[in-house]
Design a protein around this motif. Sequence first.
Motif, PDB file in Angstrom:
ATOM      1  N   GLU B 138     -31.392 -87.587  19.224  1.00 36.54           N
ATOM      2  CA  GLU B 138     -31.822 -86.846  20.401  1.00 36.54           C
ATOM      3  C   GLU B 138     -30.625 -86.316  21.179  1.00 36.54           C
ATOM      4  OE1 GLU B 138     -34.361 -88.232  23.593  1.00 36.54           O
ATOM      5  OE2 GLU B 138     -35.945 -88.453  22.102  1.00 36.54           O
ATOM      6  N   TRP B 142     -33.948 -83.221  23.442  1.00 39.54           N
ATOM      7  CA  TRP B 142     -34.356 -82.375  22.320  1.00 39.54           C
ATOM      8  C   TRP B 142     -33.896 -83.025  21.022  1.00 39.54           C
ATOM      9  CZ3 TRP B 142     -37.481 -78.513  23.625  1.00 39.54           C
ATOM     10  CH2 TRP B 142     -37.438 -78.051  24.949  1.00 39.54           C
ATOM     11  N   ARG B 195     -39.494 -78.250  14.729  1.00 38.81           N
ATOM     12  CA  ARG B 195     -40.858 -78.212  15.230  1.00 38.81           C
ATOM     13  C   ARG B 195     -41.303 -79.638  15.504  1.00 38.81           C
ATOM     14  NH1 ARG B 195     -45.284 -75.290  11.660  1.00 38.81           N
ATOM     15  NH2 ARG B 195     -43.643 -73.739  11.689  1.00 38.81           N
ATOM     16  N   SER B 196     -41.885 -79.767  16.657  1.00 40.13           N
ATOM     17  CA  SER B 196     -42.251 -81.149  17.009  1.00 40.13           C
ATOM     18  C   SER B 196     -43.398 -81.618  16.133  1.00 40.13           C
ATOM     19  CB  SER B 196     -42.662 -81.203  18.477  1.00 40.13           C
ATOM     20  OG  SER B 196     -43.943 -80.649  18.630  1.00 40.13           O
ATOM     21  N   VAL B 224     -40.308 -85.554  12.502  1.00 38.70           N
ATOM     22  CA  VAL B 224     -39.809 -85.317  13.853  1.00 38.70           C
ATOM     23  C   VAL B 224     -40.871 -85.794  14.833  1.00 38.70           C
ATOM     24  CG1 VAL B 224     -39.019 -83.546  15.476  1.00 38.70           C
ATOM     25  CG2 VAL B 224     -38.533 -83.318  13.037  1.00 38.70           C
ATOM     26  N   ASP B 226     -43.055 -86.163  18.310  1.00 41.61           N
ATOM     27  CA  ASP B 226     -43.660 -85.153  19.175  1.00 41.61           C
ATOM     28  C   ASP B 226     -42.905 -85.074  20.479  1.00 41.61           C
ATOM     29  OD1 ASP B 226     -46.922 -86.221  18.128  1.00 41.61           O
ATOM     30  OD2 ASP B 226     -45.580 -84.699  17.299  1.00 41.61           O
ATOM     31  N   TYR B 227     -42.551 -83.890  20.860  1.00 40.28           N
ATOM     32  CA  TYR B 227     -42.038 -83.682  22.215  1.00 40.28           C
ATOM     33  C   TYR B 227     -42.786 -82.546  22.878  1.00 40.28           C
ATOM     34  CZ  TYR B 227     -39.166 -80.214  19.770  1.00 40.28           C
ATOM     35  OH  TYR B 227     -38.734 -79.176  18.992  1.00 40.28           O
TER      36      TYR B 227
END
Lengths: 231, 621
Positions: B138, B142, B195-196, B224, B226-227
């Motif tokens: 991170e 992000w 892509r989250s 990845v 989720d954000y």
Amino acid sequence: MHLMRAIKQGQWAVLLWPYLLITSIPLDCRDEQGGLSRCPSISQEKLLDRVIQHAELIYRVSEESCSLFEEMFIPFPLQLQRNQAGYPCITKALPIPSSKSEIQQISDKWLLHSVLMLVQSWIEPLVYLQTTMNRYDGVPDMLLNKTKWVSEKLMSLEQGVVVLIKKMLDEGMMTTTYNEQGLFQDDGQPEMLEYVMRDYTLLSCFKKDAHKMEILLKLLKCRQNDIHSCA
Amino acid sequence: MRKVLEVILLLLLLVFTHAKGTRYSPPGKPALTRCRSPEKETFTCWWEPGSDGGLPTTYALYYRKESSDTVNECPDYRTAGENSCFFNKNDTSIWVNYNITVVATNALGRTFSDPVDIDVVYIVKPNPPEQVAVTVMEDKGWPFIRVSWEPPHKADTRSGWITLMYEIRVKLEEENDWETHLAGQQKMFNIFSLRSGGTYLVQVRCKPDHGFWSEWSSSSYVKVPDYFHREKSVWILITVFCAFIFLIVTWLLHMNSRSLKHFILPPVPGPKIKGFDKQLLKNGKSEEVFSALVVSDFPPKSSNYEDLLVEYLEVYIPEEQELMLEKSMDLDVSCLKSEGSTSDSDSGRGSCDSHTLLMHKCDGVKEGRERQAEEARRHQKDWKEEASTYSNVDSSPDMSSGRVKTWPSVFSPLPRYSSNQQGSLETAKQHYLSDSLFRPSSTSSCHTQPGHGATEALGPSYWECGLSNKQPHLLHPQGQAQRQLQAHSDDNISSIGRKPTPAGLPSPALRSTEYVEVQRVNEEDMVLLQPVSGRCGDVEGYPQVPHGEDYSKVKGVDGDNMLLLQREVREETGNCDTPSTVATTQKPTTCIHSAMPVQGEAVLGVNGYVDTATVFTLPTY
């Protein structure tokens, strides 16, 4: 009044500062002896790194030149037969080991000397190659520029290796002086294909030797760091 | 026995071969497909066998090094598999050309393949990178992917024997397109813009600085997290902001809707006439509307009507008074004005001005009177109609209502208006013609009412309406008179241009700007003219008539009913002309200095002045 004088003296100092630098930096200083040295010369490691970078670049550019030449001037059937035209590599006679195991067995000194020999034996042929390149029809400028660049870089590589030898081995060596009489003489007017093949062989051999130089120098560097890990 | 057995076997073999129909042949030509070295220390060559010719065939690989002449056979046929030859470290020399040939041998013969030259340095194809590790990390909220790997364990990159460059490719699990990144010589790489919630596949491969790319490593999967919520909050902010701005814009538009409407759809401008009330028009009472336009003091209906009548009408329109005369006409005034108006200020004076037009006054008083009547009555009508009333003259419609036309001074000296009616008529005609000639040109571009020749001069400064061609052509019918005139136009213009006077009249030595006074009208209805003394050709552009110049003071009346006039002494310039009147009586005239006998009616002015313009007898000197 004092201020004015000080300013004037300061002006002189400002104008002449390059001379100050020069007088205080001897060109060939010895940093081995004495404690603090005033000489900001380059360290051996850095020098070796730079020499290796030179060798890498030389190899890359010579590879590009060789492939360019091959595309343009060598007919396809002859491309596979590299050294069969009867022009052996000029450095054939040099006693350079050709396998990794052998190379790992030779000493640093011999490594350096081998490199120097290679470099010095290629300076003149490259200069000659520059002149012969112009003979071809439609030779691209890029090829000419590359050849010229390689030739110049080789000379600076030679200087670097000489300095390196002096540093590592404490031996004084002589740099080659360029003389008009080269190994190659322009003998008559042979066929164009002969010219082409000869020059092509020259380029190929040089490419190989540039790679040799690079490998040898890298091995040397590995040894400097840790002799045992260099398998 | 044995021999017999052998022979029988051979015969059987031969029989077999003949029976089956197969033919044995030497082996086909093998071919070296490729030679590869994974680490520049060993290498392997593979070949493709040709047809075996039906017989068991053996293959052998022979090589010759560049520097030596000895031919060696492949040391290892097994390690690398079928149809291969493996060269180990001891047998491998770099920077040395190998000349390799494969030979196929069977019972019937042997076949050599084509020789191949190789240099180990140039056939390096390393193994794929190993230990590919993919982690999600991170960076300020992000996420990104960090990929790390190790070079293939056989390649000696540490000592610098081989220098490798790496390449990574990434793709989402459900897609087909790879995203490729060149990583140079480093062993680690970061991938951003993920892509989250997606699952990514990562692969790595390597290549020496001279040689071939390795195969791709096996795929590594990474998911990845989720954000989404972070993105969402930003979008919510943006939406709210946009809605706010939208509301403000709407409110602004609403507040300025009217001016905006005017800006986008400008209203059609309505007519603007002084005194014209649109409301009245809407109400439908046209009389009221038009009554507002009528100027109360026109036509003059006073008892001084007689005062307005002059026996000779000299009408000109100086720029200030133009509106007074034609207030009701929608005319393109600019076309009609002349910049260099040569009109004088003497309106109503008893003089036929040669340069101010209109012959009529010279013709006759009756025309002047007629004209006055017309003017009084029909100031609103079309000029054309008025012109038609002048039937006695081939009237160009521009002869109406006292429209003044000042003839240009080109025509000077214009003929003096004589008492000869014919002559003046002709003069008049000619003037008409010239006028009509010019007029159509003006109308063609200006669309003026026919009959408004107005003060037309020939100069280009005058034709504001853009008279491009001076050819007289009548563009629109202006009455039959025009057409008649048209035929004469060319001649007349030239004649007018050349002759200062019409043919019939003797030309006096007059200057163009000379005034002529009517002394009297004699028995034969002839106007006796006398040049204005003292004027001597000066043009005074005074709009107002100085009263003192035209009137004589009455000294007294003597016994014979004669008015004794005392003319005011005026300054007389040295170049006072002594023109002769062109009159039938042929009486010489001089400057008047003394009183004159008066015959007939004498109209007494208010302050003892007599208008000499009315009835006077010529002094008989």
